[in-house]
Design an enzyme around this catalytic site. Sequence first.
Site, PDB file in Angstrom:
ATOM      1  N   HIS B  29      -5.392   9.373  -6.571  1.00 30.02           N
ATOM      2  CA  HIS B  29      -6.564   9.278  -5.679  1.00 30.02           C
ATOM      3  C   HIS B  29      -6.602  10.400  -4.632  1.00 30.02           C
ATOM      4  O   HIS B  29      -6.775  10.177  -3.441  1.00 30.02           O
ATOM      5  CB  HIS B  29      -6.766   7.883  -5.079  1.00 30.02           C
ATOM      6  N   HIS B  83       1.136  -6.538  -3.164  1.00 31.98           N
ATOM      7  CA  HIS B  83       0.108  -5.577  -2.730  1.00 31.98           C
ATOM      8  C   HIS B  83      -0.983  -5.529  -3.800  1.00 31.98           C
ATOM      9  O   HIS B  83      -0.682  -5.365  -4.980  1.00 31.98           O
ATOM     10  CB  HIS B  83       0.771  -4.209  -2.522  1.00 31.98           C
ATOM     11  N   GLU B  85      -3.432  -3.377  -4.358  1.00 35.06           N
ATOM     12  CA  GLU B  85      -4.034  -2.117  -4.808  1.00 35.06           C
ATOM     13  C   GLU B  85      -3.804  -1.974  -6.322  1.00 35.06           C
ATOM     14  O   GLU B  85      -2.760  -2.380  -6.841  1.00 35.06           O
ATOM     15  CB  GLU B  85      -3.394  -0.947  -4.046  1.00 35.06           C
ATOM     16  N   ASP B  87      -2.791   0.107  -8.455  1.00 33.56           N
ATOM     17  CA  ASP B  87      -1.594   0.669  -9.101  1.00 33.56           C
ATOM     18  C   ASP B  87      -0.494  -0.398  -9.238  1.00 33.56           C
ATOM     19  O   ASP B  87       0.467  -0.207  -9.973  1.00 33.56           O
ATOM     20  CB  ASP B  87      -1.066   1.916  -8.374  1.00 33.56           C
ATOM     21  N   HIS B 148       0.272  -0.904   3.715  1.00 34.54           N
ATOM     22  CA  HIS B 148      -0.761  -0.062   4.291  1.00 34.54           C
ATOM     23  C   HIS B 148      -2.157  -0.620   4.043  1.00 34.54           C
ATOM     24  O   HIS B 148      -3.153   0.054   4.357  1.00 34.54           O
ATOM     25  CB  HIS B 148      -0.643   1.375   3.759  1.00 34.54           C
ATOM     26  N   ASP B 167       4.856  -0.923  -1.088  1.00 33.78           N
ATOM     27  CA  ASP B 167       4.752   0.524  -0.870  1.00 33.78           C
ATOM     28  C   ASP B 167       5.690   1.040   0.231  1.00 33.78           C
ATOM     29  O   ASP B 167       5.947   2.248   0.318  1.00 33.78           O
ATOM     30  CB  ASP B 167       3.305   0.915  -0.559  1.00 33.78           C
ATOM     31  N   TYR B 195       4.971  11.022   1.400  1.00 35.21           N
ATOM     32  CA  TYR B 195       4.387   9.691   1.212  1.00 35.21           C
ATOM     33  C   TYR B 195       4.008   9.062   2.558  1.00 35.21           C
ATOM     34  O   TYR B 195       2.909   8.526   2.726  1.00 35.21           O
ATOM     35  CB  TYR B 195       5.392   8.798   0.467  1.00 35.21           C
ATOM     36  N   HIS B 228       7.180   2.226  -5.602  1.00 34.77           N
ATOM     37  CA  HIS B 228       7.103   3.600  -6.126  1.00 34.77           C
ATOM     38  C   HIS B 228       8.434   4.294  -5.877  1.00 34.77           C
ATOM     39  O   HIS B 228       8.989   4.189  -4.781  1.00 34.77           O
ATOM     40  CB  HIS B 228       6.038   4.438  -5.411  1.00 34.77           C
TER      41      HIS B 228
END
Lengths: 53, 401
Positions: B29, B83, B85, B87, B148, B167, B195, B228
């Site tokens: 992104h 999370h 999101e 991904d 986040h 994350d 990051y 990640h």
Amino acid sequence: MKKYVCEVCGYVYDPAKGDPDNGIAPGTAFEDIPDTWSCPECGAGKDEFTAQD
Amino acid sequence: MTESSFSAVPVSPNVWWVGARDWNVRNFHGYETNRGSSYNAFLVIDEKVTVIDAVKAPFMPEMLARISSVIDLAEVDYIISNHAEPDHSGGLPELIAAASPEKVFASAAGAKTLAAYYGLAGITPVKTGDSVSLGKGTVSFVDTKMLHWPDSMVSFYDRDNILFSQDAFGMHLAASPMWADECDPAILDCEARKYIANILNLQADRLISLLDAIPGLGLDIRIIAPDHGPLWRRDLDRIIGIYRSAAGQKPCKRALVAYSTMWHATEKLAAALAEGLIGSGIEVKICDLEVNDRSAVMTEVARSGLIAFGAPTMNNQMFPRMADVLCYVKGLRPKNKIGFAFGSYGWSGEGGKQIAAELEAMGAEQPEPVFQVKYMPSRDDLLKMKDIGRKLGAALAARCE
């Protein structure tokens, strides 16, 4: 006057303090804040706030 | 399940890594991922078999194969989504369909977000202080709102002392060693800082509060497993220290000179500015925005005590690539910076002033006024610019004492 919490980020609007950085004078009730105001922490709209118990 | 070569990787006595590595992703992104990324997901084998997080939707065959290498998918009882999101949640609908779990847990905001993304219903909301017994071990939850996303939370499995940190403590890095202590520490430092700069910087205050709160949570954390990049089992203070230092954003004797140029005028000014800064003992990085991605520039902003931006004026505006980068950088709310705006123009000169306004909006102190030249800098202009570099270098050095 009740405090209101932003459901998105947890910011608490305290009417006694207002939000002077964004033009909301101390002593302003949440209901009297213009609808164009948004959460100073995360930018969410006024409709994301709920009254704190 | 079709034949597959993917296997789960043991993390601890009762936990397996069942994620996926995305070796060749280069644009996440808009974040330039030069070393790829990974989507970590975990399988906890307890009386209640539990999957923690999922992967990006296209990688679900890999994740499902890794789970199936240990246990039948139908054996999965619980799913925890730390999370929402995509991904980490993109594969959730497929996982839920394949496993028919008894319960899916997420934060209250996570439940809403998963409903909005995928129409998922019936998610059990959890908050800080809540826990769920898996039989021999227990998972407890800690809300990390806005770190986040509003839905973000972390989960701790006490039987193996693992913090599943979503994350947080992560980085975009695809590496075949699963453990951080088997990776090059310089690369870990570089990717972790990138990051933090690009994902967490705007919530630096909340990040510091969370880091301060961790010891008081009473969790005996021995493994940190982010969503990640590599997992941490040794020297946890190293990754926590990188996070703390980056979030602190203390001034340092390093400067970024970032510029756009049309006919090399602003480029010449950038070089002269850098010469002055270097001469006053400041480490300098010069970035031409034509070849440096905005996320790479943000990484340099985060590492620098002084940020100088220069651009030509084009069509009465700052050069558009500069507007893109400044919009992005401002959103990530860098703190404690000295700023400087410069540029070149032909007849109107709005660009430099617009840059200065953006620096002002970031709260950067600008001890030197905007410096702009018409068409092409003269030798005198370049000497003036070099002198400004010296003065800014001295101002930065004074700030760092």
